[in-house]
Design a protein around this motif. Structure first.
Motif, PDB file in Angstrom:
ATOM      1  N   TYR A   1       1.013  -1.857  -0.018  1.00 36.39           N
ATOM      2  CA  TYR A   1       0.091   0.506   0.145  1.00 36.39           C
ATOM      3  C   TYR A   1       0.494   1.351  -0.256  1.00 36.39           C
ATOM      4  N   GLU A   2       1.605   1.020   0.579  1.00 32.96           N
ATOM      5  CA  GLU A   2       2.903   2.281   0.765  1.00 32.96           C
ATOM      6  C   GLU A   2       3.405   2.469  -0.728  1.00 32.96           C
ATOM      7  N   ASP A   3       3.256   1.899  -1.620  1.00 37.49           N
ATOM      8  CA  ASP A   3       3.478   2.787  -3.361  1.00 37.49           C
ATOM      9  C   ASP A   3       2.474   3.334  -3.398  1.00 37.49           C
ATOM     10  N   TYR A   4       0.921   2.992  -2.834  1.00 42.12           N
ATOM     11  CA  TYR A   4       0.086   3.862  -3.587  1.00 42.12           C
ATOM     12  C   TYR A   4       0.510   5.768  -3.309  1.00 42.12           C
ATOM     13  N   LEU A   5       0.991   5.817  -2.090  1.00 41.89           N
ATOM     14  CA  LEU A   5       1.476   7.258  -1.393  1.00 41.89           C
ATOM     15  C   LEU A   5       2.230   7.923  -2.802  1.00 41.89           C
ATOM     16  N   ASP A   6       3.305   7.953  -3.905  1.00 46.64           N
ATOM     17  CA  ASP A   6       3.049   8.223  -4.477  1.00 46.64           C
ATOM     18  C   ASP A   6       2.363   8.285  -6.090  1.00 46.64           C
ATOM     19  N   ASN A   7       2.881   6.568  -6.413  1.00 47.11           N
ATOM     20  CA  ASN A   7       1.972   6.517  -7.450  1.00 47.11           C
ATOM     21  C   ASN A   7       1.979   7.164  -9.135  1.00 47.11           C
ATOM     22  N   PRO A   8       3.063   7.213  -9.632  1.00 41.82           N
ATOM     23  CA  PRO A   8       3.243   8.534 -10.823  1.00 41.82           C
ATOM     24  C   PRO A   8       2.749   7.291 -11.876  1.00 41.82           C
ATOM     25  N   ASN A   9       1.802   6.385 -12.282  1.00 46.48           N
ATOM     26  CA  ASN A   9       1.129   5.541 -12.700  1.00 46.48           C
ATOM     27  C   ASN A   9      -0.473   6.083 -12.465  1.00 46.48           C
ATOM     28  N   PHE A  10      -0.167   6.470 -11.519  1.00 41.05           N
ATOM     29  CA  PHE A  10      -2.046   6.655 -10.985  1.00 41.05           C
ATOM     30  C   PHE A  10      -2.860   5.997 -11.012  1.00 41.05           C
ATOM     31  N   PHE A  11      -2.226   4.714 -10.519  1.00 40.73           N
ATOM     32  CA  PHE A  11      -3.371   2.992 -10.507  1.00 40.73           C
ATOM     33  C   PHE A  11      -4.343   3.309 -10.129  1.00 40.73           C
ATOM     34  N   GLY A  12      -5.582   3.046 -10.374  1.00 40.75           N
ATOM     35  CA  GLY A  12      -6.587   3.292  -9.774  1.00 40.75           C
ATOM     36  C   GLY A  12      -8.105   4.519  -9.544  1.00 40.75           C
ATOM     37  N   ALA A  13      -6.932   5.535  -9.193  1.00 43.56           N
ATOM     38  CA  ALA A  13      -7.417   6.896  -8.608  1.00 43.56           C
ATOM     39  C   ALA A  13      -8.271   7.540  -9.809  1.00 43.56           C
ATOM     40  N   LEU A  14      -8.868   8.128  -8.309  1.00 45.95           N
ATOM     41  CA  LEU A  14      -9.790  10.142  -9.130  1.00 45.95           C
ATOM     42  C   LEU A  14      -8.760  10.909  -9.794  1.00 45.95           C
ATOM     43  N   ILE A  15      -9.214  11.345 -11.102  1.00 47.55           N
ATOM     44  CA  ILE A  15      -8.627  12.574 -11.281  1.00 47.55           C
ATOM     45  C   ILE A  15      -8.753  13.573 -11.186  1.00 47.55           C
ATOM     46  N   GLY A  16      -8.416  14.380 -11.204  1.00 44.21           N
ATOM     47  CA  GLY A  16      -8.933  16.120 -11.313  1.00 44.21           C
ATOM     48  C   GLY A  16      -7.830  17.387 -10.844  1.00 44.21           C
ATOM     49  N   ARG A  17      -8.086  18.408 -11.227  1.00 46.13           N
ATOM     50  CA  ARG A  17      -9.416  18.676 -11.886  1.00 46.13           C
ATOM     51  C   ARG A  17      -9.250  18.014 -12.999  1.00 46.13           C
ATOM     52  N   VAL A  18      -8.696  18.535 -13.837  1.00 43.84           N
ATOM     53  CA  VAL A  18      -8.676  18.099 -14.845  1.00 43.84           C
ATOM     54  C   VAL A  18      -7.334  17.068 -15.271  1.00 43.84           C
ATOM     55  N   ALA A  19      -8.399  16.034 -15.618  1.00 43.22           N
ATOM     56  CA  ALA A  19      -7.327  14.693 -16.411  1.00 43.22           C
ATOM     57  C   ALA A  19      -7.062  14.270 -17.879  1.00 43.22           C
ATOM     58  N   GLY A  20      -5.948  14.360 -17.980  1.00 42.12           N
ATOM     59  CA  GLY A  20      -4.892  15.206 -19.048  1.00 42.12           C
ATOM     60  C   GLY A  20      -3.667  15.336 -19.054  1.00 42.12           C
ATOM     61  N   ARG A  21      -3.697  16.541 -20.322  1.00 48.35           N
ATOM     62  CA  ARG A  21      -2.135  17.129 -20.231  1.00 48.35           C
ATOM     63  C   ARG A  21      -2.615  18.834 -20.834  1.00 48.35           C
ATOM     64  N   ILE A  22      -1.931  19.665 -19.726  1.00 46.97           N
ATOM     65  CA  ILE A  22      -2.401  20.630 -20.356  1.00 46.97           C
ATOM     66  C   ILE A  22      -1.136  21.378 -20.458  1.00 46.97           C
ATOM     67  N   GLU A  23      -0.590  22.163 -22.130  1.00 48.21           N
ATOM     68  CA  GLU A  23      -0.296  22.732 -22.759  1.00 48.21           C
ATOM     69  C   GLU A  23       0.781  23.479 -21.781  1.00 48.21           C
ATOM     70  N   GLY A  24       2.017  23.373 -21.543  1.00 46.84           N
ATOM     71  CA  GLY A  24       2.487  24.493 -20.723  1.00 46.84           C
ATOM     72  C   GLY A  24       2.415  24.533 -19.743  1.00 46.84           C
ATOM     73  N   SER A  25       1.691  23.932 -18.742  1.00 41.46           N
ATOM     74  CA  SER A  25       1.180  24.217 -17.262  1.00 41.46           C
ATOM     75  C   SER A  25       0.583  25.555 -17.410  1.00 41.46           C
ATOM     76  N   SER A  26      -0.578  26.618 -18.269  1.00 33.96           N
ATOM     77  CA  SER A  26      -0.932  27.341 -18.111  1.00 33.96           C
ATOM     78  C   SER A  26      -2.438  27.704 -19.383  1.00 33.96           C
ATOM     79  N   PHE A  27      -3.211  27.861 -18.711  1.00 33.60           N
ATOM     80  CA  PHE A  27      -4.525  28.280 -20.049  1.00 33.60           C
ATOM     81  C   PHE A  27      -5.218  30.031 -19.237  1.00 33.60           C
ATOM     82  N   SER A  28      -5.535  30.679 -20.030  1.00 31.13           N
ATOM     83  CA  SER A  28      -6.702  32.021 -20.026  1.00 31.13           C
ATOM     84  C   SER A  28      -7.662  31.676 -20.065  1.00 31.13           C
ATOM     85  N   LEU A  29      -8.360  32.541 -19.261  1.00 27.88           N
ATOM     86  CA  LEU A  29      -9.953  32.164 -18.552  1.00 27.88           C
ATOM     87  C   LEU A  29     -10.031  34.216 -18.088  1.00 27.88           C
ATOM     88  N   ASN A  30     -11.643  33.882 -18.607  1.00 33.32           N
ATOM     89  CA  ASN A  30     -12.033  35.314 -19.134  1.00 33.32           C
ATOM     90  C   ASN A  30     -10.294  36.722 -18.766  1.00 33.32           C
TER      91      ASN A  30
END
Length: 349
Positions: free
Chosen positions: A60-89
């Motif tokens: 179970y200790e290996d879930y602390l890091d879990n770089p492969n996201f085994f079984g996990a809930l994902i959010g706020r945004v699932a997937g990759r956001i280019e350049g780690s930024s976005f514009s809104l309003n």
């Protein structure tokens, strides 16, 4: 129907809760309050043999890091956001990069690394868990105080459903999923190369070498991305299509569903006789065939290796954050976010 709860003691100061949901037809699902992580799903094969059909760690200790996201809930945004930024309003929001220059699956301390508040329920034909949590405005750079409620439900029809509900007090971006790796062979006896997958999608999102959407949609016709009549996953693994090569010789692509709502994905593993149907109200999904899963991790049944599991990440497209014409991740302030995905477990008839 039954639900059991127990303590998982990691060390002297960290304890998690583990829940096991079971129905009257041989399905058992275990998960944690940490990340909502699904650690095991036991399902019978054509001989009635119950085996695990998801990838999970031995310790179970290996879930602390879990770089492969085994079984996990994902959010706020699932997937990759280019350049780690976005514009809104008219404002630009900077997010923490956690995959090169890009932001992946909500960043550190996101849904997958959170202790969720939990409440269980047990009815005549269903058992389940309600996960709730709040995130402050500005957490990992995202705008808006966010309230989330996610419900896991198992019923006596061998359906496991995940319902996602949320709202924020500012305009924001939100698309959630679960990152379970399925392997219907049972107990990881084989890889997922011969899993046969069928779903209605005539287009997928083109990726660049960093797996970031280019803004283009590609037609599946005449390619190994055409699953409309069904195909084995190994077709994409052995393909010389540049898109498969970019993904590490396999799939890690967003497919838009032609029939929505009520889109269905069918997965069959002939040796075990197991079949899984995924039904969702989401506009598409990322199918990831664990191309980047390296060796040397201690999994429940064996050491890790590429192609040991396949993810069906039902969601909207994070490409919509930077490009027009994609299923939107935008959530207006005060509006309710809702999505539901159902996994139906069974046998080939």
């Amino acid at each position: 129907m039954q639900i059991k709860q127990e303590q998982i003691k990691l060390n002297s100061w960290k304890t998690w809760k583990r829940f096991t949901l079971s129905n009257d037809r041989g399905i058992e699902l275990s998960c944690l309050d940490f990340g909502g992580i699904i650690t095991e799903i036991l399902a019978p094969d054509k001989h009635g043999q119950k085996e695990n059909i998801v990838v999970g760690y031995k310790n179970y200790e290996d879930y602390l890091d879990n770089p492969n996201f085994f079984g996990a809930l994902i959010g706020r945004v699932a997937g990759r956001i280019e350049g780690s930024s976005f514009s809104l309003n008219g404002e630009t929001y900077q997010l923490p990069p956690n995959e090169g220059e890009n932001h992946l699956h909500g960043g550190p301390g996101a849904f997958h690394q959170t202790i969720w508040q939990t409440e269980t329920f047990e009815k005549e034909n269903t058992v389940g868990i309600v996960f709730t949590q709040q995130w402050e405005d500005g957490h990992n750079g995202y705008p808006g105080n966010l309230d989330m409620k996610i419900t896991y439900t198992l019923d006596n029809n061998n359906q496991f459903s995940i319902t996602y509900q949320g709202s924020a007090d500012k305009d924001t971006v939100l698309t959630t999923t679960n990152h379970s790796y399925f392997n219907l062979s049972g107990n990881l006896k084989t890889g997922i190369q011969k899993h046969n997958v069928t779903f209605d999608s005539s287009q997928f999102v083109e990726l660049d070498e960093a797996l970031i959407p280019t803004g283009n949609k590609l037609d599946v016709n005449g390619t190994v991305f055409d699953f409309q009549e069904g195909r084995n996953i190994e077709d994409g693994i052995h393909s010389d299509n540049q898109q498969n090569i970019y993904a590490g010789h396999g799939y890690d692509h967003f497919f838009t569903f032609d029939k929505n709502p009520g889109a269905k994905v069918s997965v069959v593993e002939k040796n075990s006789g197991r079949k899984m149907i995924v039904e969702t109200d989401q506009p598409g999904m990322v199918m990831y065939t664990s191309n980047g899963l390296g060796e040397g991790l201690q999994l429940k049944e064996r050491e890790s290796a590429p192609y040991l599991g396949v993810c069906f990440e039902t969601q909207s497209s994070p490409a919509s954050i930077h490009h027009e014409g994609f299923p939107s991740c935008f959530l207006p302030a005060g509006e309710d976010y809702y999505s539901r995905t159902v996994f139906q477990f069974g046998l080939v008839e």
